[in-house]
Each structure stands twice: as structure tokens, then as C-alpha cells.
Enzyme design. Structure first.
Site, PDB file in Angstrom:
ATOM      1  N   PHE A  88       0.544  -1.145  -0.068  1.00 48.19           N
ATOM      2  CA  PHE A  88       0.027  -0.019  -0.086  1.00 48.19           C
ATOM      3  C   PHE A  88       0.985   1.126   0.170  1.00 48.19           C
ATOM      4  O   PHE A  88       0.296   2.260  -0.418  1.00 48.19           O
ATOM      5  CB  PHE A  88      -1.020   0.063   1.293  1.00 48.19           C
ATOM      6  CG  PHE A  88      -0.367   0.499   2.548  1.00 48.19           C
ATOM      7  CD1 PHE A  88      -0.189   1.635   2.787  1.00 48.19           C
ATOM      8  CD2 PHE A  88       0.411  -0.642   3.491  1.00 48.19           C
ATOM      9  CE1 PHE A  88       0.528   2.053   4.001  1.00 48.19           C
ATOM     10  CE2 PHE A  88       0.961  -0.317   4.379  1.00 48.19           C
ATOM     11  CZ  PHE A  88       1.039   0.961   4.700  1.00 48.19           C
TER      12      PHE A  88
ATOM     13  N   LYS B 222      -1.094  -7.612  -8.514  1.00 47.90           N
ATOM     14  CA  LYS B 222      -1.820  -7.572  -7.403  1.00 47.90           C
ATOM     15  C   LYS B 222      -1.727  -6.430  -6.377  1.00 47.90           C
ATOM     16  O   LYS B 222      -0.709  -6.857  -5.573  1.00 47.90           O
ATOM     17  CB  LYS B 222      -1.929  -8.915  -6.647  1.00 47.90           C
ATOM     18  CG  LYS B 222      -3.268  -9.586  -5.990  1.00 47.90           C
ATOM     19  CD  LYS B 222      -3.840  -8.420  -4.769  1.00 47.90           C
ATOM     20  CE  LYS B 222      -3.022  -8.710  -3.532  1.00 47.90           C
ATOM     21  NZ  LYS B 222      -3.580  -7.858  -2.417  1.00 47.90           N
TER      22      LYS B 222
ATOM     23  N   GLU C 268      -5.316  -3.835  -1.413  1.00 49.57           N
ATOM     24  CA  GLU C 268      -6.724  -3.452  -1.520  1.00 49.57           C
ATOM     25  C   GLU C 268      -6.928  -2.324  -0.906  1.00 49.57           C
ATOM     26  O   GLU C 268      -8.103  -1.529  -0.869  1.00 49.57           O
ATOM     27  CB  GLU C 268      -7.482  -4.379  -0.922  1.00 49.57           C
ATOM     28  CG  GLU C 268      -7.409  -5.093   0.335  1.00 49.57           C
ATOM     29  CD  GLU C 268      -6.433  -6.189   0.606  1.00 49.57           C
ATOM     30  OE1 GLU C 268      -6.123  -6.891   1.551  1.00 49.57           O
ATOM     31  OE2 GLU C 268      -5.343  -6.196  -0.343  1.00 49.57           O
ATOM     32  N   ARG C 269      -5.981  -1.627  -0.106  1.00 48.44           N
ATOM     33  CA  ARG C 269      -6.265  -0.173   0.731  1.00 48.44           C
ATOM     34  C   ARG C 269      -5.949   0.873  -0.268  1.00 48.44           C
ATOM     35  O   ARG C 269      -6.847   2.016  -0.106  1.00 48.44           O
ATOM     36  CB  ARG C 269      -5.098  -0.153   1.639  1.00 48.44           C
ATOM     37  CG  ARG C 269      -5.223  -1.378   2.601  1.00 48.44           C
ATOM     38  CD  ARG C 269      -4.051  -1.005   3.754  1.00 48.44           C
ATOM     39  NE  ARG C 269      -3.721  -2.146   4.700  1.00 48.44           N
ATOM     40  CZ  ARG C 269      -2.641  -2.406   5.551  1.00 48.44           C
ATOM     41  NH1 ARG C 269      -1.855  -1.388   5.644  1.00 48.44           N
ATOM     42  NH2 ARG C 269      -2.666  -3.438   6.129  1.00 48.44           N
TER      43      ARG C 269
ATOM     44  N   SER D 113       5.171  -6.864   4.417  1.00 47.48           N
ATOM     45  CA  SER D 113       5.777  -7.370   5.778  1.00 47.48           C
ATOM     46  C   SER D 113       6.755  -8.721   5.638  1.00 47.48           C
ATOM     47  O   SER D 113       6.479  -9.470   4.639  1.00 47.48           O
ATOM     48  CB  SER D 113       4.761  -7.398   6.584  1.00 47.48           C
ATOM     49  OG  SER D 113       3.963  -8.648   6.512  1.00 47.48           O
TER      50      SER D 113
ATOM     51  N   CYS E 145       9.322   1.644   3.784  1.00 46.66           N
ATOM     52  CA  CYS E 145      10.437   0.626   4.101  1.00 46.66           C
ATOM     53  C   CYS E 145      11.756   1.040   4.108  1.00 46.66           C
ATOM     54  O   CYS E 145      12.526   0.585   4.691  1.00 46.66           O
ATOM     55  CB  CYS E 145      10.429  -0.717   3.199  1.00 46.66           C
ATOM     56  SG  CYS E 145      10.824  -0.151   1.476  1.00 46.66           S
TER      57      CYS E 145
ATOM     58  N   GLU F  16       9.147  -3.373  13.541  1.00 46.53           N
ATOM     59  CA  GLU F  16       8.852  -2.526  12.555  1.00 46.53           C
ATOM     60  C   GLU F  16       7.588  -1.585  13.016  1.00 46.53           C
ATOM     61  O   GLU F  16       6.488  -2.169  12.930  1.00 46.53           O
ATOM     62  CB  GLU F  16       8.575  -3.050  11.105  1.00 46.53           C
ATOM     63  CG  GLU F  16       8.562  -1.753  10.102  1.00 46.53           C
ATOM     64  CD  GLU F  16       8.434  -2.311   8.935  1.00 46.53           C
ATOM     65  OE1 GLU F  16       8.996  -1.649   7.718  1.00 46.53           O
ATOM     66  OE2 GLU F  16       8.047  -3.344   8.418  1.00 46.53           O
TER      67      GLU F  16
END
Length: 499
Positions: A149, A173, A176-177, A226, A281, A383
Site C-alpha cells: 500500500f 495484485k 486493496e487499501r 511485511s 520501508c 517495525e
């Protein structure tokens, strides 16, 4: 209510699927759209379109493929303002940061435009008597990208631009956020002349991820997210015979030497720790001052600078950063701040409970500074992924090098110093994949490659640059002989050599 559909075979899928997920406006907390969630049936439709289109695309000469990418780059630049506003409306980052997200992706598109050069193989004339050996790089066929996202434009472009430039079909893909920007990029690819079925977008959750990892027609999967999910993607994809690169989480450190220019360090830390609300990240959430005096001077400057930060809605041109992506993300960040306090760290500036006037339901977290964090604390090892900067004090250079080297993540690290010898030693000794010297966010340029170590990266190939070309292609080596008929060739039952 706006519905965000899959983009398959050059248009919206229209499969009539009823399983959907809300897409929020992080600035207000309101649901602004719903994204259609698919699974194996949706993926099968995309695979069919990819299989129909990819052979002809692979047979198109590299220069013609590059021309499509050149046109695509121009279209994205033309639509930059539209894309940036769309990105900010779903992610929450400020418009200037969204433009940077897109531009960083375009830099990889620029690299991919040079595919005709990087696809050149190797050739050896006369490797043996009348024998020549040469190699060629060929596309893997159909690849997939599972993207996060926090960079809904950059990461799909990092993966997709290289994948299609070398002759593959690519299925994205996205999260979805914030799924709208990848769909819009797919539309622009089509407008640029990319054949339908070569760059497609499918939406979904774990059901779609598993369908991608299990489908035998998908030869390679690239993932960013993640570390736990990266490990899962790597293991399941590899078990199914796929080539997999899976980039995970991070806890990047910034080591500050006593001789560093602290005013410049503070400026760098503000952007690196709090830009994009810390949802990067390659953010810099841990600063390691070397020595007590350095720590005290740095802390005093940080407090003053952080208190001057402006948090605002995504369209506020004066805001330094906007909201985080969801209410769940906000709650998780605030829980980690509380955990640090419970562990004995000092909350110097507390961003919990921050509310923006007029947008009280938005997903805002105030800037947070935490001091006296130690390497025994869970809040240090994990994190946080928010606008939180932790100070971990080191007594000397060796301890400062050891902290990021021993951490479970090994994505990025920075050293701030005026000492060339210290910089050289640090770059050589630190056990982290990407190193900055007086550069707070050391993301490599597009023609180098991006990738971390340890739990920040699973698989042995990095993103973009020549590493990306290698990931999305397979090497074929040809050994050929053209006898001239002047000598008889007898049978041989020993292994051939070129001696």
C-alpha cells in the site's frame, strides 16, 4: 459508491463479483469506494489473456517494445497531477510525496526503455575447433507482482516496467487499501500501445495471493510487504517451482558520529523519519548518536525541529506529512508507542491522540520522539511503520556498527560523518543491504538494484537494474558447430572438451 474493478484483457473485468473491501479516505476516515476482491476464477481469466498476448509480445523486437515504454512514460508525465491526487486520496501522503512516488517509478521505466541494450547476450568465437558459443536472454513468460500500500505507483512500475520490457506478460495484485493507481497505470499502458493482456491488475486478499502462488502458468513472483508475509510468499512460491523475490520489513538506522553536521542531520532525519508519515520501508526510524554529548546535542535540536512540523490533509501544500493509511494502522502505531513507554523508554514527544481540526475522524498520528531505547526492547526490534523516531544511544563506533548489523532486518542504514576513514570502515563492516553515507534514505538509482538482507529480503535477486532483468529473464546458451566437410568426424565416447 465508486467500484474499483479488475483490469483484465484491456478493460474492466465485469465478473459480477460481490466480495468487496472498503477503500477509505485517510483524511476524513470515510469510505470513498469499494474494491472488488477476486480469487482463482479471476486469476484464471487474467492468465488466459496473458497467454493469448505474451507470445506475440515476446516476438516483438526489443526496440519496438521500448517505444511503447517511451510513450507510456510521456503519458504518465502528462497525467502526473491526476495520478498524484488519486494516490493521495487513497493513501494519505501529501501531493508532493505522491508525485515523488510516481517519479521514482518512472525512473525505472526510463531504465527499462534501454532493454534492447541489456538483453544483449555473450558470444565467444572459436571456443573449440570450429565451435562458437553464445547466449541469449529470453522472457520467463508470465510474471506476477504483489505490491504494498505504501508505494502504489512506484512498486508496480519497478516490477512491471522491467517485466514487460523484456517480453513478459505481467499481472499486478496491488494492496486493496489503495488500488486505483495501478488500474490507471494499466489504462495508460494500453493507451501507449501495450497489447491487452500484457499488463493486468487483479484485486484480492490472501485468496488471490495464494491463487497466484499456486498457479502453474506463473513463472515468477515479486513481492513487497511485511517480513512474515514475504517469508510465506517465498516459501509457498518456491515450493511450487516459481522464481520468487520477496522484500520484507525494515528497521533502518542512522548512525551519527560526533563530527557530523547536526543541523544537516536533523534536516535529513525529519524527512527520513516523518515523510509519508513514516510509512516507507526505507524510512529512518532509529537514530544512533555516538557518545553522550552527541546524543544530548542531537536530542535538543530534534525536539525543536519536530515541534515545528505541520501535519495536514494530503492537499495541504504546507503540510510535512498527512494521515496514515487506515484506522488499524493508526491504532497499531499508537500501541507501539505505549509499548515503548511500558518497556522503560522515555516518550519525549508523544503523537498519540493527535486530531486535526476539522478532520477529527482522519487517521492522523502526531510526530513522536522516543529516547533511551535499548536493543532489548520489542519496540526497537519490530517495525512500527509510522511517524515515530527512536533514539538508541551508542557509546562508541563499534557499538554503533553492531546495532544495525545484529538487527533482524537489514534493509537500509546511514552514517552521518565528516570522516572518510569512518565512512569507509562503516560501509565495509555493517551487515545491511543498502548503505548511505550522509544520505538518509539510500534508495539506489534505477540502473542499480534495490534489496535488503536478512528478514528484509527473501530470494537471491534484487529489484530493478540488471538484477531485475535477470529475475524476469532466463538465459539460454548455444554451442554451435558448422563442419566444412573437409575432415571426417569419428565417434567419441568421452565428455567433450575445448582443449
Amino acid at each position: 459508491m465508486r467500484i474499483i474493478d479488475h483490469f483484465i484483457a484491456g478493460g474492466t473485468a465485469g465478473l459480477g463479483q460481490t466480495r468487496r473491501s472498503p477503500v477509505y479516505d485517510p483524511n476524513t476516515g470515510a469510505v470513498q469506494a469499494e474494491v472488488v476482491l477476486g480469487g482463482a476464477v479471476t486469476l484464471e481469466r487474467a492468465i488466459g489473456a496473458a497467454q493469448a498476448a505474451q507470445p506475440a509480445w515476446a516476438a516483438t523486437n526489443p526496440q519496438r517494445r521500448a517505444r511503447v515504454l517511451f510513450r507510456f512514460k510521456e503519458l504518465v508525465e502528462t497525467h502526473m497531477a491526476e495520478l498524484a491526487h488519486l494516490l493521495s486520496s487513497e493513501h494519505g501522503k501529501v501531493i508532493a510525496d505522491s508525485r515523488g512516488d510516481i517519479q521514482r517509478g518512472l525512473e525505472v521505466v526510463e531504465f527499462a526503455c534501454g532493454a534492447p541494450h541489456v538483453l544483449k547476450g555473450e558470444y565467444t568465437e572459436g571456443a573449440g575447433p570450429g565451435i562458437d558459443v553464445y547466449s541469449m536472454r529470453q522472457p520467463i513468460g508470465i510474471g506476477a507482482g504483489i505490491t504494498p500500500f505504501n508505494f502504489p505507483a512506484m512498486i508496480p512500475l519497478w516490477m512491471g516496467a522491467v517485466a514487460v520490457s523484456v517480453g513478459n506478460a505481467f499481472i499486478c495484485k496491488p494492496s486493496e487499501r489503495d488500488p486505483s493507481v495501478p488500474v490507471r497505470l494499466a489504462e495508460l499502458f494500453l493507451e501507449a500501445g501495450l497489447p491487452a493482456g500484457i499488463f493486468q491488475v487483479v484485486h484480492g486478499d490472501k485468496e488471490m495471493v495464494d491463487a497466484i502462488l499456486d498457479h502453474p502458468a506463473i513463472a515468477a513472483v515479486s513481492f513487497v510487504g511485511s517480513s512474515d508475509i514475504a517469508n510465506y510468499v517465498y516459501e509457498r512460491g518456491a515450493a511450487n517451482g516459481k522464481r520468487v523475490q520477496a522484500m520484507g520489513g525494515a528497521k533502518n538506522h542512522g548512525v551519527v558520529m560526533p563530527d557530523a553536521d547536526l543541523d544537516q542531520v536533523v534536516n535529513d532525519l525529519l524527512g527520513a523519519a516523518f515523510g509519508s508519515a513514516g510509512e516507507r520501508c526505507m524510512a529512518l526510524p532509529v537514530v544512533v548518536p555516538v557518545g553522550h554529548d552527541t546524543a544530548e546535542r542531537l536530542r535538543a535540536k530534534l525536539v525543536a525541529a519536530i515541534q515545528a512540523l505541520r501535519i495536514g490533509v494530503s492537499t495541504d501544500t504546507d503540510a510535512h506529512y498527512g494521515p496514515v493509511v487506515t484506522a488499524a494502522a493508526k491504532a497499531k502505531i499508537e500501541s507501539w508507542i505505549g509499548r515503548a513507554a511500558d518497556e522503560g523508554a522515555e516518550i519525549v514527544i508523544d503523537g498519540r491522540g493527535f486530531a486535526l481540526q476539522g478532520h477529527e475522524d482522519g487517521f492522523f498520528v502526531g510526530p513522536t520522539l522516543i529516547d533511551h531505547v535499548t536493543d532489548t526492547m520489542d519496540s526497537y526490534h519490530n517495525e512500527i511503520f509510522g511517524p515515530v523516531l527512536q533514539i538508541v544511544r551508542a557509546k562508541d563506533f563499534d557499538e554503533a556498527v553492531a546495532l544495525p548489523s545484529k538487527h533482524q532486518y537489514g534493509n537500509g542504514v546511514a552514517l552521518f560523518t565528516r570522516n572518510g576513514h569512518a565512512a569507509r570502515e562503516f560501509a565495509k563492516r555493517v551487515q545491511v543491504g543498502m548503505v548511505g553515507i550522509n544520505v538518509p534514505i539510500p534508495v539506489p538509482v534505477a540502473y542499480h538494484s534495490f534489496g535488503g538482507w536478512k528478514r528484509s529480503g527473501f530470494g537471491d535477486t534484487n529489484q530493478h537494474g540488471m538484477e531485475g532483468v535477470k529475475f524476469w529473464t532466463k538465459v539460454k546458451t548455444i554451442t554451435q558447430r558448422w563442419p566444412d566437410g573437409s575432415a571426417e568426424m569419428g565417434n567419441s565416447f568421452v565428455i567433450p572438451t575445448m582443449g
